[in-house]
Scaffold this active site. Structure first.
Site, PDB file in Angstrom:
ATOM      1  N   ARG A  90      11.472   4.288   2.813  1.00  0.00           N
ATOM      2  CA  ARG A  90      11.124   3.335   3.880  1.00  0.00           C
ATOM      3  C   ARG A  90      12.363   2.502   4.166  1.00  0.00           C
ATOM      4  O   ARG A  90      13.032   2.015   3.237  1.00  0.00           O
ATOM      5  CB  ARG A  90       9.978   2.427   3.440  1.00  0.00           C
ATOM      6  CG  ARG A  90       9.836   1.214   4.360  1.00  0.00           C
ATOM      7  CD  ARG A  90       8.614   0.407   4.096  1.00  0.00           C
ATOM      8  NE  ARG A  90       7.412   1.112   4.528  1.00  0.00           N
ATOM      9  CZ  ARG A  90       6.236   0.531   4.691  1.00  0.00           C
ATOM     10  NH1 ARG A  90       6.095  -0.762   4.452  1.00  0.00           N
ATOM     11  NH2 ARG A  90       5.193   1.220   5.097  1.00  0.00           N
ATOM     12  N   LYS A 149      25.644  -3.255  -2.431  1.00  0.00           N
ATOM     13  CA  LYS A 149      27.097  -3.163  -2.638  1.00  0.00           C
ATOM     14  C   LYS A 149      27.768  -2.424  -1.491  1.00  0.00           C
ATOM     15  O   LYS A 149      28.967  -2.179  -1.515  1.00  0.00           O
ATOM     16  CB  LYS A 149      27.400  -2.404  -3.938  1.00  0.00           C
ATOM     17  CG  LYS A 149      26.813  -3.024  -5.180  1.00  0.00           C
ATOM     18  CD  LYS A 149      27.143  -2.132  -6.373  1.00  0.00           C
ATOM     19  CE  LYS A 149      26.444  -2.603  -7.632  1.00  0.00           C
ATOM     20  NZ  LYS A 149      26.538  -1.578  -8.701  1.00  0.00           N
ATOM     21  N   ARG A 156       0.805  -1.229   0.000  1.00  0.00           N
ATOM     22  CA  ARG A 156       0.000   0.000   0.000  1.00  0.00           C
ATOM     23  C   ARG A 156       0.833   1.273   0.000  1.00  0.00           C
ATOM     24  O   ARG A 156       0.559   2.205  -0.751  1.00  0.00           O
ATOM     25  CB  ARG A 156      -0.920   0.048   1.235  1.00  0.00           C
ATOM     26  CG  ARG A 156      -2.227  -0.636   1.076  1.00  0.00           C
ATOM     27  CD  ARG A 156      -2.666  -1.189   2.415  1.00  0.00           C
ATOM     28  NE  ARG A 156      -1.712  -2.195   2.837  1.00  0.00           N
ATOM     29  CZ  ARG A 156      -1.811  -3.474   2.523  1.00  0.00           C
ATOM     30  NH1 ARG A 156      -2.842  -3.902   1.865  1.00  0.00           N
ATOM     31  NH2 ARG A 156      -0.881  -4.346   2.885  1.00  0.00           N
ATOM     32  N   THR A 157       1.820   1.337   0.876  1.00  0.00           N
ATOM     33  CA  THR A 157       2.515   2.613   1.043  1.00  0.00           C
ATOM     34  C   THR A 157       3.235   3.003  -0.245  1.00  0.00           C
ATOM     35  O   THR A 157       3.068   4.102  -0.759  1.00  0.00           O
ATOM     36  CB  THR A 157       3.493   2.545   2.232  1.00  0.00           C
ATOM     37  OG1 THR A 157       2.751   2.126   3.376  1.00  0.00           O
ATOM     38  CG2 THR A 157       4.091   3.903   2.525  1.00  0.00           C
ATOM     39  N   HIS A 181       5.539   6.381  11.266  1.00  0.00           N
ATOM     40  CA  HIS A 181       4.966   6.195   9.931  1.00  0.00           C
ATOM     41  C   HIS A 181       3.951   7.319   9.706  1.00  0.00           C
ATOM     42  O   HIS A 181       2.751   7.102   9.689  1.00  0.00           O
ATOM     43  CB  HIS A 181       4.294   4.817   9.874  1.00  0.00           C
ATOM     44  CG  HIS A 181       3.947   4.337   8.499  1.00  0.00           C
ATOM     45  ND1 HIS A 181       3.931   5.163   7.380  1.00  0.00           N
ATOM     46  CD2 HIS A 181       3.577   3.097   8.064  1.00  0.00           C
ATOM     47  CE1 HIS A 181       3.586   4.440   6.329  1.00  0.00           C
ATOM     48  NE2 HIS A 181       3.370   3.193   6.714  1.00  0.00           N
TER      49      HIS A 181
HETATM   50  C1  NCD Z   1       2.209  -0.812   8.282  1.00  0.00           C
HETATM   51  C2  NCD Z   1       3.713  -0.601   8.259  1.00  0.00           C
HETATM   52  O1  NCD Z   1       4.367  -0.903   7.268  1.00  0.00           O
HETATM   53  O2  NCD Z   1       4.183  -0.132   9.261  1.00  0.00           O
HETATM   54  N1  NCD Z   1       1.607  -0.978   7.043  1.00  0.00           N
HETATM   55  C3  NCD Z   1       1.418   0.084   6.229  1.00  0.00           C
HETATM   56  O3  NCD Z   1       2.287   0.876   5.973  1.00  0.00           O
HETATM   57  N2  NCD Z   1       0.178   0.249   5.736  1.00  0.00           N
HETATM   58  C4  NCD Z   1       1.805  -1.817   9.272  1.00  0.00           C
HETATM   59  C5  NCD Z   1       2.363  -3.213   9.168  1.00  0.00           C
HETATM   60  O4  NCD Z   1       3.231  -3.510   8.357  1.00  0.00           O
HETATM   61  O5  NCD Z   1       1.896  -4.054   9.946  1.00  0.00           O
END
Ligand code: NCD
Length: 322
Positions: free
Chosen positions: A98, A77, A48-49, A129
């Protein structure tokens, strides 16, 4: 944007407000970021993100580059985050990152600052997040009509759940929130998060292991996945992963207006028989996740949304409509 803390409350509300505008003006905003490039640097798995960051830019008329999985980047590397980011700054106008390590987004933001390229934290380890929180706030506002004076239950992995940490931090700024923290002792919210609630002055918290005992009092129930990847021991994960499973039967004790949120992905913690219940809001969160990222990307790039006038923004400080 590494955390929402540095963002004035008015800007935070403005992003939610802009996302509402975008939802009903998708065609009008389709060229807002024409010629812009978003880079997504994802060193950790995501569905999703990453896809919502990317589709947000595509739906604003911009383009995207990036990698999903450190194994395919020069990190494999031995390249540092700072060097990768300084390189990507030469290609992109905005970066979403991320990373499994807490603080990695801050390192990236510092490296990008000299080129004036904004960096958005898309999740740093078990820390924060912030863009998921924007989606969560938009959904809570939509379902409850406000962002204050709410009883909010957060259930599951409150120790490693970065979405939980960011959401609590943001809700504390609106105030008047009664947090009900439901977890096994081993996955209780860290001290720094509890201190934040205490420091807010107007919010309170209680900790419990028993979801059924408290579910009837909640306006919002925020379920979370037990974060397997952050456990040192597989046995410990297996012992704790199924502590809470929300299903149709358990939901009977909840109020009719309670909203069930989950950042997703879910594993076992919400049974699929909950999906048809009108209280299930987790797929609304997914849509809001895309809309708030459209709002954020256009805002950090300074690209005006056609027809949108900041002056006519109509969310009050408590999240209710003017
Ligand atoms: C979350 C995350 O990656 O922190 N998911 C997300 O970004 N929608 C929660 C999770 O991974 O459980």
């Amino acid at each position: 944007m590494i955390t929402l803390d540095g963002l004035p409350l008015s800007s935070l509300l403005s992003i939610i407000d802009r996302s509402r505008y975008i939802a009903t003006h998708m065609r009008d905003v389709a060229d807002t970021c024409r010629g812009r490039v978003l880079a997504t640097l994802f060193y950790e798995p995501s569905t999703r993100t990453r896809l919502s960051f990317e589709t947000a830019m595509l739906r604003l008329g911009g383009n995207t580059i990036g990698f999903a999985g450190a194994g395919l980047s020069s990190a494999s590397k031995g390249e540092s985050i700072a060097d990768t980011v300084r390189t990507v700054c030469e290609y992109a106008d905005v970066i979403a990152i991320r990373h499994p390590r807490e603080g990695a987004a801050l390192v990236a933001a510092r490296a990008a600052a000299r080129r004036g390229v904004p960096v958005i934290n898309a999740g740093d380890g078990g820390h924060l997040h912030p863009t998921q929180t924007l989606a969560d706030l938009a959904t809570i506002r939509e379902r409850c009509g406000r962002l204050t004076d709410l009883t909010v239950g957060l259930c599951g992995d409150l120790l490693f759940g970065r979405t939980v940490h960011s959401l609590i931090g943001a809700l504390c700024r609106f105030g008047g929130i009664r947090f009900v923290l439901v977890s096994p002792d081993e996955l209780a919210a860290p001290r720094w998060v509890l201190d934040q609630i205490q420091a807010s002055g107007s919010c309170s918290y209680e900790c419990t292991r028993d979801l059924q005992q408290v579910i009837g009092r909640l306006d919002v129930l925020y379920m979370t996945r037990v974060q397997q990847e952050r456990f040192a021991s597989e046995d410990e994960y297996v012992r704790l992963r199924d502590t809470y499973v929300l299903d149709h039967a358990k939901l009977q004790a909840a109020q009719p207006h309670m909203a069930v949120l989950h950042p997703l992905p879910r594993v076992h913690e919400i049974a699929v028989d909950v999906d048809a219940d009108p209280r299930a809001a987790y797929f609304d969160q997914v849509r809001n996740g895309m809309l708030v990222r459209m709002a954020l990307e256009s805002a950090v790039l300074g690209d005006a949304l056609p027809g949108w006038d900041e002056e006519t923004a109509n969310l009050k400080g408590d999240g209710t409509w003017k």
